[in-house]
Write an enzyme that holds these catalytic residues in place. Structure first.
Site, PDB file in Angstrom:
ATOM      1  N   ARG A 203      77.866  13.194  38.159  1.00 11.54           N
ATOM      2  CA  ARG A 203      78.493  11.892  37.950  1.00 11.54           C
ATOM      3  C   ARG A 203      78.251  10.963  39.132  1.00 11.54           C
ATOM      4  O   ARG A 203      77.999   9.771  38.966  1.00 11.54           O
ATOM      5  CB  ARG A 203      80.013  12.029  37.762  1.00 11.54           C
ATOM      6  CG  ARG A 203      80.433  12.689  36.495  1.00 11.54           C
ATOM      7  CD  ARG A 203      81.964  12.717  36.382  1.00 11.54           C
ATOM      8  NE  ARG A 203      82.470  11.500  35.775  1.00 11.54           N
ATOM      9  CZ  ARG A 203      82.611  11.333  34.470  1.00 11.54           C
ATOM     10  NH1 ARG A 203      82.270  12.292  33.629  1.00 11.54           N
ATOM     11  NH2 ARG A 203      83.069  10.199  33.987  1.00 11.54           N
TER      12      ARG A 203
ATOM     13  N   ASP B 182      87.185   3.884  28.648  1.00 14.59           N
ATOM     14  CA  ASP B 182      88.407   4.667  28.449  1.00 14.59           C
ATOM     15  C   ASP B 182      89.655   3.795  28.311  1.00 14.59           C
ATOM     16  O   ASP B 182      90.634   4.201  27.685  1.00 14.59           O
ATOM     17  CB  ASP B 182      88.625   5.636  29.625  1.00 14.59           C
ATOM     18  CG  ASP B 182      87.799   6.900  29.482  1.00 14.59           C
ATOM     19  OD1 ASP B 182      87.163   7.090  28.418  1.00 14.59           O
ATOM     20  OD2 ASP B 182      87.802   7.704  30.435  1.00 14.59           O
TER      21      ASP B 182
ATOM     22  N   TYR C  72      76.048  24.258  32.822  1.00 12.60           N
ATOM     23  CA  TYR C  72      74.685  23.719  32.831  1.00 12.60           C
ATOM     24  C   TYR C  72      74.255  23.406  34.255  1.00 12.60           C
ATOM     25  O   TYR C  72      75.099  23.217  35.133  1.00 12.60           O
ATOM     26  CB  TYR C  72      74.547  22.490  31.917  1.00 12.60           C
ATOM     27  CG  TYR C  72      75.516  21.356  32.142  1.00 12.60           C
ATOM     28  CD1 TYR C  72      75.287  20.391  33.122  1.00 12.60           C
ATOM     29  CD2 TYR C  72      76.633  21.221  31.335  1.00 12.60           C
ATOM     30  CE1 TYR C  72      76.175  19.328  33.291  1.00 12.60           C
ATOM     31  CE2 TYR C  72      77.521  20.159  31.502  1.00 12.60           C
ATOM     32  CZ  TYR C  72      77.289  19.217  32.490  1.00 12.60           C
ATOM     33  OH  TYR C  72      78.154  18.165  32.650  1.00 12.60           O
TER      34      TYR C  72
END
Lengths: 401, 401
Positions: free
Chosen positions: A108, A292, A215
């Site tokens: 991120r 969001d 991952y």
């Protein structure tokens, strides 16, 4: 319009806010992004970017940079967290051909850095320490007031201030809905990892009331894990619900692979999982919500950031459609953005909840899920077409309106 | 062996008991079937006979008679009880070719009549009003004592005395397990029926916590219906649970077709649905259990009678395998019967429960079920092969042992 008036003030410098800055600047607007913290950046670990988002990042000229630091997985795999083994998979290898852009997983903070640098290059004004307390729409523009006394004025203001958005109170008095699930995360250097899944895959190990996602990040130099479980202590109303001891107890019942993967998770931070129900209105006059703040969703489709990126891109298209317009033109652009984004994101919010239930289902539903997955070929993309397919973000719709 | 000693005494003159009489007589045994009631016969409405049962009835020379009074449906259909429409189907039209015998639906009393006449023709001794109170195995034979003072002696005794079998107490102290579901039934002349499904199909309309089964009987001159629902009043512990008012309330939420079908159901009788968990032992010395006494099951696979018929046939094969044997030979035959029938019927019992849960599932499980059914072609028989396929009843196994 005075010299001090920006054409767009964006509240919130996360993925949604910065992408909105970039997309609006491309439409020729003067844009300012306000970040509450002392600097831009984000806590967190891995992020998944599906082609509905990477197509947009490609249009924004960022895909080469992203590919350099990201990983392009071969498949998304659902594994059986209890018994081990694969339940089903989705092939990602032809996504460039199929959807126009790849599926990418990355850190991120790497994505934030790339967006921030792109905003700087593109001339987006960036403010830190700008903790917004109130908005005032006077019909000609919006005054955005901060706790430190600064006021920013824009022709319009868009709030991308996250799950606990203050601006959302203008549109709804709803509260964030706790799911009773909690997440633990960890992204650690690969040389600390003794137990990992196939490094070419994004793997979600799913079981009744829990899952583990795994991952690789940063060209395989890091390994990202997220463990999520439904807390029994939450159901019993205990204040310290979802603590590490409860996680250990829950994951002790899993298959060896999952059991032995969880010690790498950070135990000092936990993330209770929230969403909200869709609302029909995000735009009032010159003020709108985005990301969001508008449509917080559970993480099961890995679409939170992707939908914020779609929002930004569609808003950019709407501003382009109303290029040069001021006043009512900006309001029309916001309404056009809302018209295509509300139904799209409501579907993603609903589907994310359902997908979570499918991951965590027990009993006969679990048998049925396993049967559905067993019968679905990895190259059967019918169920993701609506989400990943071209032209699904709504930008085309607002441009052709 | 005295002249008064039968080679086999069968307790219970239902479908299982009479078929056992027939199958044992074919093996050259002298057989007597005891029925508690004043006459043989059965309350009830329709019965479904899958090819695993009709193959046996064919071997017993009864299939022509059965075809005359039965109906050969084209498909088994699962319909959506709430929204209407088909969820999935199983094609039955090639069952003779595929499984060696057809799928037949018929009136239970017609099947009983055919079995009774066949027993009479074959020389099976039949006793009515024989209410058995106790069994005594003395190592050379079994004395079967009745309330009216009669005692019948057999080389062996088999109890086919149903769900509430008294004989089962020799093997288990388990109790019948109430599912909280209750059934209402009705078989009425077709000219009273205003609303029916396609008369070529067996249709089960399934919904959360309820279902309605519909099919024609007696060459289409009658229409058979069974409505089943999970009683909320049962869950609340109310004594009059599952009454007609509760049925009406539950089915009022269904699609028009289902809603308008239920008035034809008889409202004076209700059948609470029970089963039991599988048990590993049905045979002790010269005494054995058969049919519902051994393995009562929920009705969702429509296999209760079919499995009793398989039991009878396999027991007949086991007696043939030990032909001429007395004493230990009969015990060996009973053990061989038990060895193949216990795992087979346990699987059917378990699967019937699961299938019921699949019919009645709600929430995300319902979505998944509908997806499984939508993707399963009507000519995909893989999931019924184990149940309907040739050689699955265990008779071959005991003959070749």
């Amino acid at each position: 319009m005075s010299a001090d008036t920006d054409e767009l003030v964006v509240i919130g410098g996360g993925i949604g806010g910065l992408t909105t800055g970039l997309a609006a600047v491309r439409s020729g607007r003067r844009v300012r992004v306000l970040e509450r913290s002392a600097q831009f950046g984000e806590v967190g670990a891995g992020i998944q970017l599906a082609p509905n988002a990477t197509r947009i990042l490609q249009e924004l000229g960022l895909l080469d940079e992203i590919r350099e630091v990201g990983v392009l997985p071969r498949r998304i795999v659902l594994g059986d967290a209890m018994r081990g083994g694969e339940l089903g998979a989705l092939d990602l290898t032809d996504f460039v051909e199929r959807y126009g852009a790849p599926y990418i997983v990355m850190h991120r903070s790497d994505l934030l850095d790339i967006l921030l640098r792109a905003c700087q290059r593109a001339g987006v004004a960036l403010e830190t320490g700008a903790d917004v307390t109130s908005l005032m729409d006077d019909g000609a523009g919006v005054d955005v007031m901060c706790t430190d006394g600064r006021t920013f004025r824009g022709t319009a203001a868009v709030a991308a201030d996250g799950l606990h958005s203050r601006t959302r109170a203008l549109f709804s008095d709803d509260e964030a809905i706790g799911s009773g699930y909690v997440a633990y995360r960890g992204a650690v250097p690969m040389d600390q990892v003794s137990r990992h899944a196939d490094l070419r895959d994004v793997v979600a190990w799913v079981g009744p009331g829990l899952h583990l996602v795994q991952y690789p990040l940063r060209s395989g130099r890091f390994y990202n894990q997220v463990a999520v479980f439904r807390s029994q202590a939450f159901a019993r109303g205990e204040p310290d619900w979802g603590n590490p001891a409860e996680m250990d107890e829950r994951f002790a019942q899993c298959c060896e692979h999952v059991r032995e993967s969880t010690p790498l998770l950070g135990r000092d931070n936990r993330w209770p999982m929230y969403d909200r129900a869709p609302i029909p209105t995000w735009v009032k006059g010159r003020i709108g919500l985005l990301g969001d703040a508008a449509h917080p969703m559970l993480q099961y489709l890995a679409q939170g950031a992707c939908q914020a990126i779609e929002d930004a891109w569609t808003l950019g298209a709407a501003l382009r459609r109303h290029e040069g317009a001021t006043g009512d033109g900006v309001e029309a652009a916001l309404l056009a953005y809302q018209a295509v984004r509300v139904p799209r994101t409501a579907r993603v919010q609903h589907t994310a909840r359902t997908w979570g239930e499918i991951w965590h289902v027990d009993g006969v539903g679990r048998l049925l899920r396993d049967e559905v997955l067993r019968r679905r070929a990895a190259d059967d993309h019918a169920h993701v077409e609506w989400l990943y397919g071209r032209g699904t973000d709504g930008a085309d719709a607002v441009l052709s309106a």
